[in-house]
Design a protein around this motif. Structure first.
Motif, mmCIF file in Angstrom:
data_model
loop_
_atom_site.group_PDB
_atom_site.id
_atom_site.type_symbol
_atom_site.label_atom_id
_atom_site.label_comp_id
_atom_site.label_asym_id
_atom_site.label_seq_id
_atom_site.Cartn_x
_atom_site.Cartn_y
_atom_site.Cartn_z
ATOM 1 N N LYS A 4 -19.810 25.098 50.920
ATOM 2 C CA LYS A 4 -18.569 25.814 50.646
ATOM 3 C C LYS A 4 -17.388 24.869 50.470
ATOM 4 C CE LYS A 4 -20.107 29.767 53.440
ATOM 5 N NZ LYS A 4 -19.857 30.570 54.673
ATOM 6 N N ASN A 52 -15.079 24.881 40.629
ATOM 7 C CA ASN A 52 -15.259 26.318 40.821
ATOM 8 C C ASN A 52 -16.745 26.607 40.984
ATOM 9 O OD1 ASN A 52 -15.362 29.101 40.771
ATOM 10 N ND2 ASN A 52 -14.012 29.328 38.996
ATOM 11 N N SER A 53 -17.160 26.906 42.209
ATOM 12 C CA SER A 53 -18.588 27.077 42.483
ATOM 13 C C SER A 53 -19.151 28.363 41.893
ATOM 14 C CB SER A 53 -18.832 27.071 44.000
ATOM 15 O OG SER A 53 -18.081 28.081 44.639
ATOM 16 N N SER A 54 -18.286 29.269 41.437
ATOM 17 C CA SER A 54 -18.778 30.528 40.858
ATOM 18 C C SER A 54 -19.075 30.410 39.371
ATOM 19 C CB SER A 54 -17.758 31.650 41.098
ATOM 20 O OG SER A 54 -16.536 31.370 40.441
ATOM 21 N N GLU A 55 -18.621 29.340 38.752
ATOM 22 C CA GLU A 55 -18.897 29.170 37.324
ATOM 23 C C GLU A 55 -20.349 28.788 37.093
ATOM 24 O OE1 GLU A 55 -16.224 26.354 35.667
ATOM 25 O OE2 GLU A 55 -14.480 27.701 35.736
ATOM 26 N N SER A 74 -25.658 31.342 50.152
ATOM 27 C CA SER A 74 -25.220 32.095 51.319
ATOM 28 C C SER A 74 -26.065 31.842 52.550
ATOM 29 C CB SER A 74 -25.252 33.597 51.000
ATOM 30 O OG SER A 74 -26.585 34.005 50.695
ATOM 31 N N LEU A 93 -25.415 23.935 41.883
ATOM 32 C CA LEU A 93 -24.093 23.443 42.228
ATOM 33 C C LEU A 93 -24.012 21.925 42.157
ATOM 34 C CD1 LEU A 93 -21.271 24.160 43.097
ATOM 35 C CD2 LEU A 93 -22.065 24.339 45.460
#
Length: 420
Positions: free
Chosen positions: A68, A77-80, A121, A178
């Motif tokens: 995180k 941006n880890s969501s890209e 997660s 990632l």
């Protein structure tokens, strides 16, 4: 001034590895975890706090937290979605054969019981048995893919032996998806100089090692100069962020927490602290290149890492690159390096004046009696604030950026064009 005097934290991460009383340890750990999550959940994310927590004792504590925080420290941006490789990338890449050879030789970098993250997660499992061969082979294939994709997307970068030692650390901690984005950002910033066509900039960074040692321990410096040992013993430390030379993966990721939160030259300060810590061993050697090089190239595995991390930070604050630049340049003609892409390096390179703006901003955090003390004896809290500020990125708030901007506008043109 020897750095070996305080060795109370032993060979690992002291209290954060359970060295103190169980109750005290659990309380400190819970407090730090809560502070990390508070910084992560702030809007916007409190990157300065995350830097401070990554630097401070124990680092980021777990791989789950690193997954995180590391993207925040690198402004990723880890969501890209990750970049998509070209078809037939392996056949097209001029580096494929060398990367393949290096990855095949990297068995020791896949520690027993260490599996990579498969979900952002969930914490990575740590089974008691060694990594199955099939699992390791799969990870090696992913390692090759990440390296080739980053090189393909950034043709200005040149592969070097040791780069895979950095990439595999990210792969094991955050997983392939990632890791690709984080490694690409790291390759175009922190380790950019190692990926030039020549080693000129790498050698120039190595040339900071002896001036740092000279500032702290002139006797040790003169002995090493008389032995003509040079700095090549520290090359693998620097270009792999110590990943190639440390056998315990916990120590490797602890250092990565530290380096990601700090200035890109921090690894050379940490290298200097290791040499200073081993002062007596070096002085007990025969004063010749072979003896001293042999000793220093064998890095101990039982170093007091938290003590050395703390002291590396102290030395960076007391002897910033701007004060060492002329001595480093005496060993090699100045060359442009990727450190100039960092605003924090510009701050500490302009005769230290912009850095003083930041020091004054946080001066109120110190008690009056502490303001006159030597930097090496100042409270850790103040040092962590300074190191976090020196690692400023665009992810910080507007107030911090305003201080940076005003400092850069006020600063005179650099007279010493080491990093123009």
């Amino acid at each position: 001034m020897a750095l070996r005097s305080a060795q109370g934290d032993g060979h690992t991460s002291s209290r954060w590895d359970g060295g103190a009383g169980k109750t005290d340890f659990d309380a400190k750990r819970k407090k730090k975890v809560a502070e990390i999550h508070q910084a992560l959940n702030s809007d916007p994310t409190d990157v300065a706090a995350l830097r401070r927590l990554a630097i401070s004792e124990g680092g980021l504590l777990t791989d789950e937290i690193r997954r995180k925080v590391w993207p925040k420290l690198l402004n990723v941006n880890s969501s890209e979605p990750p970049p998509v490789p070209e078809q037939n990338l392996r056949q097209m890449s001029k580096d494929y054969q060398q990367v393949l050879l290096d990855v095949r030789r990297s068995l020791r970098r896949f520690p027993p019981g260490c599996l990579p993250c498969s979900s952002a997660s969930l914490p990575a499992p740590r089974p008691p048995t060694g990594m199955p061969e099939e699992q390791r082979e799969g990870l090696q294939e992913e390692l090759i893919d990440i390296i080739l994709l980053v090189l393909e997307r950034n043709p200005q970068l040149h592969y070097y032996q040791g780069y895979h030692d950095i990439v595999v650390t990210f792969l094991l901690v955050v997983g392939k998806r990632l890791a690709t984005s984080l490694v690409e950002k790291l390759s175009t910033h922190h380790v950019r100089d190692f990926m030039d066509p020549t080693m000129d900039n790498t050698k120039h960074i190595l040339n900071y090692l002896m001036p740092i040692i000279d500032q702290v321990n002139p006797e040790l410096h003169d002995f090493m100069q008389s032995a003509e040992v040079g700095t090549i013993f520290a090359l693998s430390w620097l270009i792999t962020w110590f990943g190639h030379v440390l056998s315990d993966f916990r120590h490797v990721v602890r250092l990565y927490d530290f380096f990601l939160a700090c200035h890109p030259l921090m690894p050379i300060y940490f290298a200097a602290v290791i040499v200073l810590y081993r002062e007596q061993e070096v002085l007990d050697c025969d004063c010749d290149m072979a003896s001293v090089h042999h000793l220093l190239s064998q890095i101990p595995q039982d170093l007091p890492y938290e003590t050395l991390i703390s002291r590396a930070g102290d030395l960076f604050v007391q002897f910033p690159p701007s004060e060492l630049a002329r001595k480093a340049a005496a060993h090699q003609q100045a060359e442009k390096t990727a450190a100039s892409t960092f605003k924090d390096f510009e701050l500490v390179s302009a005769q230290q004046r912009p850095d003083m703006v930041l020091r004054q901003r946080f001066r109120g955090l110190l008690r009056p009696e502490d303001r006159t003390k030597d930097v090496l004896t100042k409270p850790r809290t103040n040092r962590f604030v300074k190191l976090a500020v020196m690692g400023l990125t665009v992810a910080l708030g507007a107030a911090a950026l305003a201080v940076v901007k005003s400092a850069l506008e006020w600063a005179p043109k650099f007279q010493l064009q080491l990093f123009p």
